[in-house]
Design an enzyme around this catalytic site. Sequence first.
Site, short mmCIF file in Angstrom:
data_model
loop_
_atom_site.label_atom_id
_atom_site.label_comp_id
_atom_site.label_asym_id
_atom_site.label_seq_id
_atom_site.Cartn_x
_atom_site.Cartn_y
_atom_site.Cartn_z
N HIS A 191 0.82 -1.21 0.00
CA HIS A 191 0.00 0.00 0.00
C HIS A 191 0.85 1.27 0.00
CE1 HIS A 191 -3.54 2.42 1.72
NE2 HIS A 191 -4.00 1.88 0.61
N LYS A 193 3.22 4.47 -0.96
CA LYS A 193 3.11 5.47 -2.03
C LYS A 193 4.29 6.42 -1.95
CE LYS A 193 -1.92 5.08 -1.77
NZ LYS A 193 -1.93 4.03 -0.75
N ASP A 198 15.52 12.05 -8.49
CA ASP A 198 16.96 12.27 -8.32
C ASP A 198 17.41 12.09 -6.87
OD1 ASP A 198 17.41 12.71 -10.99
OD2 ASP A 198 17.40 14.89 -10.85
N HIS A 462 -9.93 10.35 1.84
CA HIS A 462 -8.85 9.40 1.60
C HIS A 462 -7.54 9.82 2.28
CE1 HIS A 462 -6.27 6.68 -0.94
NE2 HIS A 462 -7.34 5.92 -0.79
N ASP A 469 -0.54 16.87 19.67
CA ASP A 469 -0.22 18.07 20.45
C ASP A 469 0.18 19.25 19.57
OD1 ASP A 469 -0.76 16.70 22.80
OD2 ASP A 469 1.32 16.10 23.11
#
Length: 565
Positions: A191, A193, A198, A462, A469
């Site tokens: 899952h 992402k 570079d 999503h 805090d």
Amino acid sequence: MSATTSSGPSRARPHFWQAAWRFVVAVALATSAAGCASLPSNTGRTASTAFAAPQQTALGRLVQERRAREAARHQSGFHLLDSVDAAFTSRLALIAAAQRSLDLQYYAIHADASTETLLQALRDAARRGVRIRILLDDFNTVGDDAQVLRLAFEPNVDIRLFNPLTGSRSSLVGRLFTSLHDFGRIQKRMHNKLFIADNAMGITGGRNLGDAYFGSGDKSNFVDLDVLAAGTIVRDMSASFDRYWNDELAYPVQSLLSAQDLERLRQRPPDGGAPGGAQPPGVVPVAAALEPSLTASILPGVTPTGVVTAAPQPMDLARVRLVWAPAVLLVDEPGKIGPDDDEVDAGETVIDGLLQLMQQARQDILIVSPYFVPGAAMMEVFGRLRAKGVRIRVLTNSLASNDAPAAHAGYARYRERLLQQGVELYEMRATQEGDVAGLGSTPGLGSGGGGSKSGVSRASLHSKAVILDQRLAVIGSMNLDLRSQRKNSEVALLIRSRTLSREAARQVDAMVAQGAYRVRLEGGRLDWQAPPGASFPSARSEPDASLRLRLLVRLIAPLAPDEML
């Protein structure tokens, strides 16, 4: 979980499918022996690593110059990508600026207008000599979405599929059926992402790649959150990418299918007849690989030669505001998705780390999770925190806005107990008015009937974030549920910055104020209260959800275990 510090310190989720298929396993295993397929041997793949000298690239020098000019004490900088415009144009900017490498790791890349623009830019980058590696979970690479794999047959582009399924790519149901004998493995998904240029700048967060994630979905759009990172922390992101890229579960596309396979899939006729002839492998423009009818309907800005017109302009990376702060990358080990069901190689997970982190909160915890199934351990942590007077607020999806009804069934089991503990619950409304958290369509791509800067749009939360805090912000791919904890691999940035934490909290507060219900217990019953001044009413049952959807959730609820949702 691996945690490294910087030197400055499906379209739809597979919840429903996985829950549904669990209940037919016993029957299907008895009849599927003839349909079982096995994966090929994953041998002969070449190991590779991230570009080791980012300071030799224009992006690397830009980061160094900005840090020096801004007299930053820390070596990593961050910028919240809290709108579809910023999310899309930042990715275009990274592609345009890359000189040596682009590394992309995603759960899903969908074949539609926004992705076509990005893929066209990636092809152009590859043709000017940039090495491109794309690591993609294999769950969604079926039907039209399989066409993104054609990029693997371009020079300077490598694509690997993580934890692949067997069977035909023409149907997800068919692939699941032929993989039922290996059900324990196929329900675990990568899952993560990441979008890295570079080894100098990169993006992580909740977004997959596709129209619904960039405000141009044809039915609904996801409200999401990413963060652009620059500097030393990006090397940790690249190291994480390399671990997954070189793992034994990462299969080169060519070992699973050929260019001819993709061509036959593209030519599959809608009436189920025999496919047309295959063309030899070679350099094929991605847009040209799509069916003409599909191109006309979802690629309105693409010419017959595959050239995207009126594309949005890349973000100006030299001017984007950066918050310099210490940070840690939290990432699950690839072994979490191994073939064994006990996850002995997983170690401490991202969610485990978050639970430990939450217990250090003194005043306030703000949780944003589209799929929120806390489980016993998290409920115990919440109980201890509430006993100490820590305020806990959770923003999640309502039933109507949730694209995974089975996940909502899991959340609903805990809703009353959470409220009794004193946890504040807010649920995103499915129908949004105006521009909620940048929900409008990306310039140059069209709204597709879904997103709109004005008027009404369908929305599904999503974003994935935890803010403690008002000083610590965790933004990543993780959901606060048992699937993210036990089944899926995840990645997140933990950033220690009051400035960025408060900025993220303000975005969440704006979402709540514009389009979320507060759920309360009134007289022993659940009550959904609209925010003050809202144009939509309060409700005494799951708001905006159809009777059919409510009945479906009630049917699922007693059957599916929390860890499957």
